[in-house]
Write a protein that holds these residues in place. Structure first.
Motif, PDB file in Angstrom:
ATOM      1  N   SER A 156       0.823  -1.216   0.000  1.00  0.00           N
ATOM      2  CA  SER A 156       0.000   0.000   0.000  1.00  0.00           C
ATOM      3  C   SER A 156       0.852   1.258   0.000  1.00  0.00           C
ATOM      4  CB  SER A 156      -0.933   0.007   1.214  1.00  0.00           C
ATOM      5  OG  SER A 156      -1.877  -1.029   1.137  1.00  0.00           O
ATOM      6  N   VAL A 157       1.830   1.321   0.892  1.00  0.00           N
ATOM      7  CA  VAL A 157       2.639   2.529   0.974  1.00  0.00           C
ATOM      8  C   VAL A 157       3.550   2.655  -0.242  1.00  0.00           C
ATOM      9  CG1 VAL A 157       4.497   1.501   2.348  1.00  0.00           C
ATOM     10  CG2 VAL A 157       4.045   3.944   2.494  1.00  0.00           C
ATOM     11  N   TYR A 158       4.039   1.534  -0.756  1.00  0.00           N
ATOM     12  CA  TYR A 158       4.835   1.576  -1.985  1.00  0.00           C
ATOM     13  C   TYR A 158       3.993   2.098  -3.145  1.00  0.00           C
ATOM     14  CZ  TYR A 158       7.373  -0.076  -6.101  1.00  0.00           C
ATOM     15  OH  TYR A 158       7.998  -0.151  -7.325  1.00  0.00           O
ATOM     16  N   GLY A 159       2.743   1.612  -3.240  1.00  0.00           N
ATOM     17  CA  GLY A 159       1.859   2.084  -4.295  1.00  0.00           C
ATOM     18  C   GLY A 159       1.567   3.567  -4.182  1.00  0.00           C
ATOM     19  N   GLY A 160       1.426   4.074  -2.935  1.00  0.00           N
ATOM     20  CA  GLY A 160       1.198   5.495  -2.743  1.00  0.00           C
ATOM     21  C   GLY A 160       2.381   6.331  -3.179  1.00  0.00           C
ATOM     22  N   ILE A 161       3.581   5.862  -2.860  1.00  0.00           N
ATOM     23  CA  ILE A 161       4.790   6.579  -3.275  1.00  0.00           C
ATOM     24  C   ILE A 161       4.881   6.610  -4.802  1.00  0.00           C
ATOM     25  CG2 ILE A 161       7.311   6.492  -3.264  1.00  0.00           C
ATOM     26  CD1 ILE A 161       7.089   5.256  -0.430  1.00  0.00           C
ATOM     27  N   LYS A 162       4.621   5.472  -5.426  1.00  0.00           N
ATOM     28  CA  LYS A 162       4.678   5.411  -6.893  1.00  0.00           C
ATOM     29  C   LYS A 162       3.617   6.303  -7.527  1.00  0.00           C
ATOM     30  CE  LYS A 162       6.654   2.608  -9.211  1.00  0.00           C
ATOM     31  NZ  LYS A 162       7.902   2.648 -10.002  1.00  0.00           N
ATOM     32  N   LYS A 163       2.414   6.314  -6.945  1.00  0.00           N
ATOM     33  CA  LYS A 163       1.324   7.087  -7.543  1.00  0.00           C
ATOM     34  C   LYS A 163       1.580   8.586  -7.460  1.00  0.00           C
ATOM     35  CE  LYS A 163      -3.610   6.651  -8.185  1.00  0.00           C
ATOM     36  NZ  LYS A 163      -4.815   5.889  -7.817  1.00  0.00           N
ATOM     37  N   ALA A 164       2.397   9.007  -6.505  1.00  0.00           N
ATOM     38  CA  ALA A 164       2.721  10.421  -6.391  1.00  0.00           C
ATOM     39  C   ALA A 164       3.505  10.927  -7.599  1.00  0.00           C
ATOM     40  CB  ALA A 164       3.517  10.663  -5.117  1.00  0.00           C
ATOM     41  N   GLY A 165       4.230  10.041  -8.250  1.00  0.00           N
ATOM     42  CA  GLY A 165       4.932  10.423  -9.472  1.00  0.00           C
ATOM     43  C   GLY A 165       6.122  11.335  -9.267  1.00  0.00           C
ATOM     44  N   VAL A 166       6.754  11.276  -8.109  1.00  0.00           N
ATOM     45  CA  VAL A 166       7.912  12.122  -7.835  1.00  0.00           C
ATOM     46  C   VAL A 166       9.165  11.470  -8.424  1.00  0.00           C
ATOM     47  CG1 VAL A 166       9.284  13.234  -6.034  1.00  0.00           C
ATOM     48  CG2 VAL A 166       6.825  12.887  -5.710  1.00  0.00           C
ATOM     49  N   PRO A 167       9.958  12.213  -9.189  1.00  0.00           N
ATOM     50  CA  PRO A 167      11.174  11.618  -9.754  1.00  0.00           C
ATOM     51  C   PRO A 167      12.199  11.335  -8.674  1.00  0.00           C
ATOM     52  CG  PRO A 167      11.098  13.974 -10.213  1.00  0.00           C
ATOM     53  CD  PRO A 167       9.776  13.605  -9.623  1.00  0.00           C
ATOM     54  N   PRO A 168      13.088  10.358  -8.882  1.00  0.00           N
ATOM     55  CA  PRO A 168      14.138  10.066  -7.903  1.00  0.00           C
ATOM     56  C   PRO A 168      14.920  11.321  -7.548  1.00  0.00           C
ATOM     57  CG  PRO A 168      14.086   8.376  -9.590  1.00  0.00           C
ATOM     58  CD  PRO A 168      13.145   9.451 -10.045  1.00  0.00           C
ATOM     59  N   GLY A 169      15.218  11.458  -6.267  1.00  0.00           N
ATOM     60  CA  GLY A 169      15.910  12.651  -5.799  1.00  0.00           C
ATOM     61  C   GLY A 169      14.963  13.720  -5.300  1.00  0.00           C
ATOM     62  N   GLY A 170      13.668  13.581  -5.605  1.00  0.00           N
ATOM     63  CA  GLY A 170      12.672  14.512  -5.099  1.00  0.00           C
ATOM     64  C   GLY A 170      12.403  14.264  -3.630  1.00  0.00           C
ATOM     65  N   SER A 171      11.460  14.996  -3.078  1.00  0.00           N
ATOM     66  CA  SER A 171      11.213  14.895  -1.644  1.00  0.00           C
ATOM     67  C   SER A 171       9.786  14.477  -1.352  1.00  0.00           C
ATOM     68  CB  SER A 171      11.538  16.210  -0.944  1.00  0.00           C
ATOM     69  OG  SER A 171      10.858  17.285  -1.551  1.00  0.00           O
ATOM     70  N   ILE A 172       9.633  13.697  -0.289  1.00  0.00           N
ATOM     71  CA  ILE A 172       8.352  13.146   0.112  1.00  0.00           C
ATOM     72  C   ILE A 172       8.186  13.338   1.613  1.00  0.00           C
ATOM     73  CG2 ILE A 172       7.067  10.983   0.432  1.00  0.00           C
ATOM     74  CD1 ILE A 172       8.191   9.993  -2.173  1.00  0.00           C
ATOM     75  N   GLY A 173       7.019  13.796   2.030  1.00  0.00           N
ATOM     76  CA  GLY A 173       6.705  13.861   3.447  1.00  0.00           C
ATOM     77  C   GLY A 173       5.733  12.747   3.786  1.00  0.00           C
ATOM     78  N   ILE A 174       6.015  11.974   4.819  1.00  0.00           N
ATOM     79  CA  ILE A 174       5.145  10.874   5.220  1.00  0.00           C
ATOM     80  C   ILE A 174       4.503  11.237   6.557  1.00  0.00           C
ATOM     81  CG2 ILE A 174       5.039   8.450   5.884  1.00  0.00           C
ATOM     82  CD1 ILE A 174       7.098   7.824   3.823  1.00  0.00           C
ATOM     83  N   ILE A 175       3.178  11.312   6.560  1.00  0.00           N
ATOM     84  CA  ILE A 175       2.444  11.722   7.740  1.00  0.00           C
ATOM     85  C   ILE A 175       1.892  10.474   8.434  1.00  0.00           C
ATOM     86  CG2 ILE A 175       0.642  13.242   8.624  1.00  0.00           C
ATOM     87  CD1 ILE A 175       2.753  14.662   6.922  1.00  0.00           C
ATOM     88  N   GLY A 176       2.362  10.211   9.619  1.00  0.00           N
ATOM     89  CA  GLY A 176       1.920   9.026  10.355  1.00  0.00           C
ATOM     90  C   GLY A 176       2.949   7.923  10.253  1.00  0.00           C
ATOM     91  N   ILE A 177       3.781   7.776  11.277  1.00  0.00           N
ATOM     92  CA  ILE A 177       4.870   6.793  11.232  1.00  0.00           C
ATOM     93  C   ILE A 177       4.468   5.579  12.074  1.00  0.00           C
ATOM     94  CG2 ILE A 177       7.349   6.455  11.478  1.00  0.00           C
ATOM     95  CD1 ILE A 177       6.524   8.603   9.481  1.00  0.00           C
ATOM     96  N   GLY A 178       3.423   4.909  11.599  1.00  0.00           N
ATOM     97  CA  GLY A 178       2.975   3.694  12.249  1.00  0.00           C
ATOM     98  C   GLY A 178       3.439   2.481  11.472  1.00  0.00           C
ATOM     99  N   GLY A 179       2.532   1.491  11.343  1.00  0.00           N
ATOM    100  CA  GLY A 179       2.885   0.268  10.635  1.00  0.00           C
ATOM    101  C   GLY A 179       3.294   0.534   9.195  1.00  0.00           C
ATOM    102  N   LEU A 180       2.465   1.304   8.456  1.00  0.00           N
ATOM    103  CA  LEU A 180       2.810   1.637   7.080  1.00  0.00           C
ATOM    104  C   LEU A 180       3.921   2.668   7.011  1.00  0.00           C
ATOM    105  CD1 LEU A 180      -0.183   0.441   6.689  1.00  0.00           C
ATOM    106  CD2 LEU A 180      -0.231   1.845   4.632  1.00  0.00           C
ATOM    107  N   GLY A 181       3.809   3.699   7.857  1.00  0.00           N
ATOM    108  CA  GLY A 181       4.725   4.830   7.752  1.00  0.00           C
ATOM    109  C   GLY A 181       6.175   4.471   7.979  1.00  0.00           C
ATOM    110  N   HIS A 182       6.451   3.590   8.956  1.00  0.00           N
ATOM    111  CA  HIS A 182       7.855   3.272   9.206  1.00  0.00           C
ATOM    112  C   HIS A 182       8.426   2.386   8.108  1.00  0.00           C
ATOM    113  CE1 HIS A 182       7.083  -0.852  10.623  1.00  0.00           C
ATOM    114  NE2 HIS A 182       8.377  -0.995  10.834  1.00  0.00           N
ATOM    115  N   ILE A 183       7.561   1.648   7.422  1.00  0.00           N
ATOM    116  CA  ILE A 183       8.014   0.924   6.227  1.00  0.00           C
ATOM    117  C   ILE A 183       8.202   1.910   5.071  1.00  0.00           C
ATOM    118  CG2 ILE A 183       7.431  -0.862   4.538  1.00  0.00           C
ATOM    119  CD1 ILE A 183       5.740  -2.222   6.711  1.00  0.00           C
ATOM    120  N   GLY A 184       7.231   2.829   4.925  1.00  0.00           N
ATOM    121  CA  GLY A 184       7.262   3.776   3.818  1.00  0.00           C
ATOM    122  C   GLY A 184       8.470   4.684   3.821  1.00  0.00           C
TER     123      GLY A 184
END
Length: 345
Positions: A156-184
């Motif tokens: 799920s979190v991998y799919g969300g990162i991919k769907k964002a469409g950010v090129p490598p080297g870009g920046s991502i903020g992850i809100i909620g560092i629980g089960g998914l977030g700490h993996i993400g």
């Protein structure tokens, strides 16, 4: 060797009731299915939602959609699997094959899907049957306890990162560092992104900062309610999980929008019970885009598994037994859980 006639399973017979472990019949595989001896099965917030009757699941059903185990029997029409294979089962099981999305090849958006642990029996059992088309092989280098959470949380979190469409080297903020977030956060670092991790609990940030693939910046949301500290950094996209707690879902989403740079994307994976809203200011004057992300398919499942294996992603897992399921649920409800809970059989 023939399968036994009965098995232990966490079978839901009544909504909003404590977990129990009765003896139930061992399922027999159909021609398109595999019979899998379950070795590990994860606990997800969606399991709690199903127990609360938020999906109208038909009773009785066996819970959990994060299963991993060993193939015991192979259906007559199945190719590519043999007895003894280590496999994982994504939460999506099968599709109708007739609706517009199925016709277009977008089967995970099927109008009449079958979902493990929601509409059909899941993985909290000694044996489970699964459609071979939604089952993936797990390399021997990835242990089954680690693989189980990847079937939903990781995918799920991998799919969300991919769907964002950010090129490598870009920046991502992850809100909620629980089960998914700490993996993400770790997957995003392995994929080459700069990562900002945000949570309302210092212990969650401490967890992710203890990993080798730690975020570039961590922000305790209670100390920066407007998101100004991360706004200058979080860059092109923020992934909003929006599940810090029941009453903080909209605030978490607002925070995600606040730390997203103009022209960025907010990807929603959480399932707020009262929905979410985005202001016209963020959509029009800041040109933010809101997209939802459901789950990947079997081809997507192999990629995060490879990232975990190749980059030594460390998933925090607390192991439980079947008869400890209610204790596990109560600990989760208390807010004391960190990382992923996995039942091992």
């Amino acid at each position: 060797m023939a399968l036994p006639e009965t098995m232990q399973a966490i079978q839901i017979k009544q909504f909003n009731a404590p977990y129990a472990v009765p003896q139930v019949a061992v399922p027999k595989p159909k021609s398109n299915q595999l019979s899998i001896r379950i070795k590990a099965a994860g606990f997800c917030h969606t399991d709690l939602m199903a127990l609360n009757n938020e999906f109208n699941s038909p009773l009785p059903y066996i819970d959990s959609h994060e299963g991993a185990g060993v193939v015991e029997q192979v259906g007559s029409d199945v190719q590519g699997f043999v007895k003894g294979d280590h496999v994982g089962c994504i939460n999506f099981d099968s599709s109708c094959g007739e609706c517009p999305d199925c016709s277009a090849g977008r089967v995970i958006y099927c109008d009449r899907p079958q979902m493990k642990g929601l509409t059909i029996d899941g993985a909290w059992a000694e044996y489970m049957v699964a459609d071979a088309r939604t089952t993936v092989k797990i390399p021997e280098s990835v242990d089954l306890v680690t693989a189980a959470p990847l079937m939903c949380a990781g995918l799920s979190v991998y799919g969300g990162i991919k769907k964002a469409g950010v090129p490598p080297g870009g920046s991502i903020g992850i809100i909620g560092i629980g089960g998914l977030g700490h993996i993400g956060t770790q997957l995003a670092k392995a994929m080459g992104y700069k990562v900002a991790a945000v949570d309302i609990k210092q212990t969650s940030l401490d967890l992710v900062n203890s990993r080798r693939l730690k975020p570039d910046i961590s922000l305790l949301a209670t100390e920066d309610p407007d998101g100004q500290g991360a706004q200058c950094y979080a860059g092109k996209v923020s992934w909003a999980r929006c599940r810090c707690s029941r009453h903080r879902k909209q605030p978490a989403f607002d925070f995600a929008a606040a730390i997203t740079r103009k022209h960025g994307t907010v990807v929603l994976l959480g399932q707020p019970d009262k929905g979410i809203t985005m202001s016209f200011y963020n959509m029009i004057f800041r040109d933010l885009k809101l997209v939802g992300s459901l789950i990947g398919d079997t081809s997507d499942a192999e990629e995060p598994m490879n990232l975990v294996n190749d980059h030594k992603v460390e998933i925090k897992i607390k192991i439980w037994k079947l008869d400890q399921a209610e204790e596990m649920r109560q600990e989760y409800l208390s807010g004391k859980s960190e990382g992923k809970n996995v039942i091992v059989l």
